[in-house]
Design a protein around this motif. Structure first.
Motif, PDB file in Angstrom:
ATOM      1  N   ALA A   1       0.778  -1.291   0.019  1.00  0.00           N
ATOM      2  CA  ALA A   1       0.140   0.113   0.050  1.00  0.00           C
ATOM      3  C   ALA A   1       0.903   1.190  -0.121  1.00  0.00           C
ATOM      4  O   ALA A   1       0.413   2.170  -0.493  1.00  0.00           O
ATOM      5  N   SER A   2       2.093   1.225   0.824  1.00  0.00           N
ATOM      6  CA  SER A   2       2.912   2.415   0.582  1.00  0.00           C
ATOM      7  C   SER A   2       3.452   2.725  -0.565  1.00  0.00           C
ATOM      8  O   SER A   2       3.663   3.740  -1.078  1.00  0.00           O
TER       9      SER A   2
ATOM     10  N   GLU B   1       2.382   1.732  -3.574  1.00  0.00           N
ATOM     11  CA  GLU B   1       1.200   2.151  -4.431  1.00  0.00           C
ATOM     12  C   GLU B   1       0.721   3.612  -4.317  1.00  0.00           C
ATOM     13  O   GLU B   1       0.695   4.467  -5.092  1.00  0.00           O
ATOM     14  N   ARG B   2       0.810   3.967  -2.941  1.00  0.00           N
ATOM     15  CA  ARG B   2       0.508   5.197  -2.562  1.00  0.00           C
ATOM     16  C   ARG B   2       1.745   6.232  -2.978  1.00  0.00           C
ATOM     17  O   ARG B   2       1.182   7.426  -3.709  1.00  0.00           O
TER      18      ARG B   2
ATOM     19  N   ARG C   1       1.230   6.488  -7.098  1.00  0.00           N
ATOM     20  CA  ARG C   1      -0.120   7.248  -7.489  1.00  0.00           C
ATOM     21  C   ARG C   1       0.043   8.551  -7.262  1.00  0.00           C
ATOM     22  O   ARG C   1      -0.710   9.392  -7.760  1.00  0.00           O
ATOM     23  N   ALA C   2       0.619   9.023  -6.237  1.00  0.00           N
ATOM     24  CA  ALA C   2       0.731  10.561  -5.817  1.00  0.00           C
ATOM     25  C   ALA C   2       1.604  11.411  -7.075  1.00  0.00           C
ATOM     26  O   ALA C   2       1.551  12.508  -7.135  1.00  0.00           O
TER      27      ALA C   2
END
Length: 68
Positions: free
Chosen positions: A17-18, A20-21, A24-25
């Protein structure tokens, strides 16, 4: 454009998740698929707005190592 990054240091879903985040930013990122089992991230992005070097830096800034 699509780029695959081999990533070391991911050990759980929170790590995925880290990553991906962080990806995506970034401007121009269109699609992100991170696999814990394969230790990799596949990123589709607009080459006019983003490049692989900056994506790699985003992964590393999130605390993970890009290999290769």
């Amino acid at each position: 454009m699509e780029q695959v990054f081999q990533i070391e240091g991911m050990s759980c879903g929170g790590c995925v998740a880290s990553v991906e985040r962080a990806l995506r930013a970034q401007a121009g990122v269109q699609q992100v698929a991170v696999s814990l089992a394969d230790k990799q991230a596949k990123v589709a992005f607009d080459a006019a707005q983003m490049d692989a070097t900056r994506l790699r830096a985003a992964i590393e800034a999130a605390g993970f190592e890009v290999v290769g």
